[in-house]
Design a protein around this motif. Structure first.
Motif, PDB file in Angstrom:
ATOM      1  N   GLY A   1       4.752   0.077   6.134  1.00  0.00           N
ATOM      2  CA  GLY A   1       5.986  -0.611   5.778  1.00  0.00           C
ATOM      3  C   GLY A   1       5.790  -1.961   5.124  1.00  0.00           C
ATOM      4  N   SER A   2       4.548  -2.428   5.005  1.00  0.00           N
ATOM      5  CA  SER A   2       4.306  -3.739   4.398  1.00  0.00           C
ATOM      6  C   SER A   2       4.463  -3.677   2.876  1.00  0.00           C
ATOM      7  CB  SER A   2       2.921  -4.258   4.779  1.00  0.00           C
ATOM      8  OG  SER A   2       1.918  -3.343   4.398  1.00  0.00           O
ATOM      9  N   VAL A   3       4.613  -4.852   2.275  1.00  0.00           N
ATOM     10  CA  VAL A   3       4.899  -4.963   0.839  1.00  0.00           C
ATOM     11  C   VAL A   3       3.689  -4.529   0.016  1.00  0.00           C
ATOM     12  CG1 VAL A   3       5.388  -6.605  -1.032  1.00  0.00           C
ATOM     13  CG2 VAL A   3       6.619  -6.769   1.135  1.00  0.00           C
ATOM     14  N   LEU A   4       3.958  -3.737  -1.014  1.00  0.00           N
ATOM     15  CA  LEU A   4       2.906  -3.249  -1.914  1.00  0.00           C
ATOM     16  C   LEU A   4       2.260  -4.412  -2.668  1.00  0.00           C
ATOM     17  CD1 LEU A   4       1.588  -0.736  -3.397  1.00  0.00           C
ATOM     18  CD2 LEU A   4       3.402  -1.017  -5.110  1.00  0.00           C
TER      19      LEU A   4
ATOM     20  N   GLY B   1      13.198  -3.123  -4.718  1.00  0.00           N
ATOM     21  CA  GLY B   1      12.130  -3.463  -3.795  1.00  0.00           C
ATOM     22  C   GLY B   1      11.351  -4.688  -4.222  1.00  0.00           C
TER      23      GLY B   1
ATOM     24  N   GLN C   1       7.246   1.668  -3.892  1.00  0.00           N
ATOM     25  CA  GLN C   1       6.773   2.212  -2.615  1.00  0.00           C
ATOM     26  C   GLN C   1       6.154   1.094  -1.776  1.00  0.00           C
ATOM     27  OE1 GLN C   1       3.886   5.267  -3.375  1.00  0.00           O
ATOM     28  NE2 GLN C   1       5.226   6.403  -4.770  1.00  0.00           N
ATOM     29  N   ASN C   2       6.463   1.083  -0.502  1.00  0.00           N
ATOM     30  CA  ASN C   2       5.743   0.209   0.427  1.00  0.00           C
ATOM     31  C   ASN C   2       4.483   0.931   0.897  1.00  0.00           C
ATOM     32  OD1 ASN C   2       7.582  -1.877   0.300  1.00  0.00           O
ATOM     33  ND2 ASN C   2       8.787  -1.137   2.024  1.00  0.00           N
ATOM     34  N   TYR C   3       3.596   0.195   1.572  1.00  0.00           N
ATOM     35  CA  TYR C   3       2.458   0.834   2.215  1.00  0.00           C
ATOM     36  C   TYR C   3       2.942   1.680   3.391  1.00  0.00           C
ATOM     37  CZ  TYR C   3      -0.737  -2.032  -0.547  1.00  0.00           C
ATOM     38  OH  TYR C   3      -1.428  -2.616  -1.577  1.00  0.00           O
TER      39      TYR C   3
END
Length: 436
Positions: free
Chosen positions: A303-306, A333, A298-300
């Motif tokens: 849309g930023s990288v977890l 991902g 899942q991204n934040y």
């Protein structure tokens, strides 16, 4: 020196029961030194680190009876305190970091506690200052023999005080807590670690007659008592092993049931695995991991990288970050792994890169993992286990890899995992122990 030979690519199936928690067991076993009465402890894991500590207590004069494979009675009613200043103790104690936690109970009950500089995992600096600063605040005198790397604290009497720990050290909190229960007056420990294992230690001490309140918070109140009596205590299942079994199921795309996990004590662990796209089902007190051909990180919300990072409890445990990193190599991902608490724990990723994983080691604390989504399998290789958790992470990678891998220095894995090869074979893994 033994090795594991692992034929990867085989699915696992069935159910597995986690061992008792190593980190809790080390604290609980040290606590038996606080009384001359008999203490019974159940669900002790049969692993190298715990067995070393039990051996040290035996050399110290504790009467130890093994009731079953995982249950013992301890009675510290006739100790040989001269052992603490012997060459044998300097050798035995230096091989185990958990041995530091005998100092608090011995100081509280006998007015002195000594320890050689402890060993353990090579995962960066692990300071002992918190322990000894706490003892000094309680009224102990500290001394250090630099030539022999030997620490000591002594006090005719300990007195309750208010203290703010410089870090929420789990072993430091446990050690100071065990010293404070027999101190004169009341002690408060602020910024105390509040892991389930500290909660378990507190519950055990209270069952022995201690007066500890605030259990489960970072502010502990301890009203000192004159003496403690015996009790019976059962160690929690090991949350790190539970996370390891989840990793094995996911990376081998297997359905697996993990039995009796004590869900209420898992904290952030299920949530973090779900952020990686992993399906977990709660079935009474079991975890069921269904067979998954793919899982998406899942991204934040923006849309930023977890980012997955470690933190003191109730944050995510640092001991599972290496497991999360390996799982991410086959996710769909990208994720940033941020190991805040230890500066050398990510250095094992070069082995994963050799196996074909896409990992960028940004610095000693951060690694970016770009998942393959099982489009490209990891390749088997020969490797060496640098520490307990990295060793198991490499084992998980080998179980999922194409071909046959060899892992050397598996004593590091045996330090924390009970009969891991036998238990893996029982659920379908192709793993063999080779004595070199």
């Amino acid at each position: 020196m033994a090795s594991f030979k692992i034929e990867g690519g085989h699915k696992l199936s069935g159910s597995i029961t986690p061992q008792g928690a190593k980190n809790e067991a080390l604290q609980i076993i040290c606590a038996v030194l606080l009384t001359d009465k008999k203490v019974t402890v159940n669900n002790i894991p049969n692993i190298i680190d715990v067995n070393k500590l039990i051996f040290i207590l035996g050399e110290l004069g504790v009467k130890i009876e093994k009731i079953s494979k995982n249950s013992y009675t301890f009675q510290a009613d006739d100790l040989n305190l001269n052992y603490l200043e012997s060459e044998e103790f300097k050798r035995d104690g230096s091989s185990l970091r958990g041995s530091i936690m005998i100092v608090g109970p011995l100081l509280a009950r006998f007015g002195k506690g000594y320890i050689p500089r402890p060993g353990g995992d090579k995962i960066g600096r692990r300071r002992l200052d918190t322990h000894f600063e706490g003892f000094i605040r309680l009224g102990a005198t500290f001394r250090y023999n630099k030539e022999e790397s030997f620490y000591g604290v002594e006090a005719k009497e300990l007195f309750g005080t208010d203290m703010l720990l410089d870090e929420a050290s789990v072993t430091g909190t446990a050690n100071i807590l065990m010293a404070a229960v027999l101190a004169t007056g009341t002690t408060t420990i602020y910024n105390a670690a509040c892991e389930p294992y500290i909660q378990q230690l507190s519950k055990m001490l209270n069952a022995m007659g201690a007066k500890i309140t605030g259990v489960g918070s970072n502010l502990l109140h301890i009203e000192g008592v004159k003496s403690l009596h015996g009790c019976e205590h059962t160690v929690l299942p090991d949350m790190i092993e539970i996370g390891s079994w989840i990793g094995m199921a996911v990376m081998t795309r297997s359905a697996l049931t993990i039995k009796n996990v004590s869900w209420k004590d898992l904290g952030q662990i299920p949530n973090v695995f779900r952020k990686l796209g992993i399906k977990l089902e709660k079935r009474n007190d079991d975890i069921f991991i269904p067979e998954q051909e793919s899982y998406e990180i899942q991204n934040y919300i923006d849309g930023s990288v977890l980012t997955i990072s470690d933190a003191p409890w109730p944050g995510f445990t640092p001991d599972l970050l290496s497991i999360v990193l390996v799982i991410a190599t086959q996710a769909k991902g990208t994720v940033l792994i941020h190991q805040k608490m230890f500066e050398s724990r990510l250095f094992f990723v070069d082995k994963l890169i050799d196996m074909g994983a896409k990992v960028i080691l940004c610095d000693p604390h951060r690694a970016t993992v770009i998942g393959h989504d099982f489009q490209s399998m990891l390749k088997a290789t020969n490797m060496t286990s640098p520490d307990i958790r990295a060793g198991v992470s490499l084992l998980i990678a080998a179980l999922s890899a194409k071909g046959t891998s060899i892992i050397n220095n598996i004593e590091q894995i045996d330090r924390g995992y009970e009969d891991i090869d036998q238990r893996l074979r029982a659920i379908g893994a192709k793993i063999e122990r080779i004595e070199n």
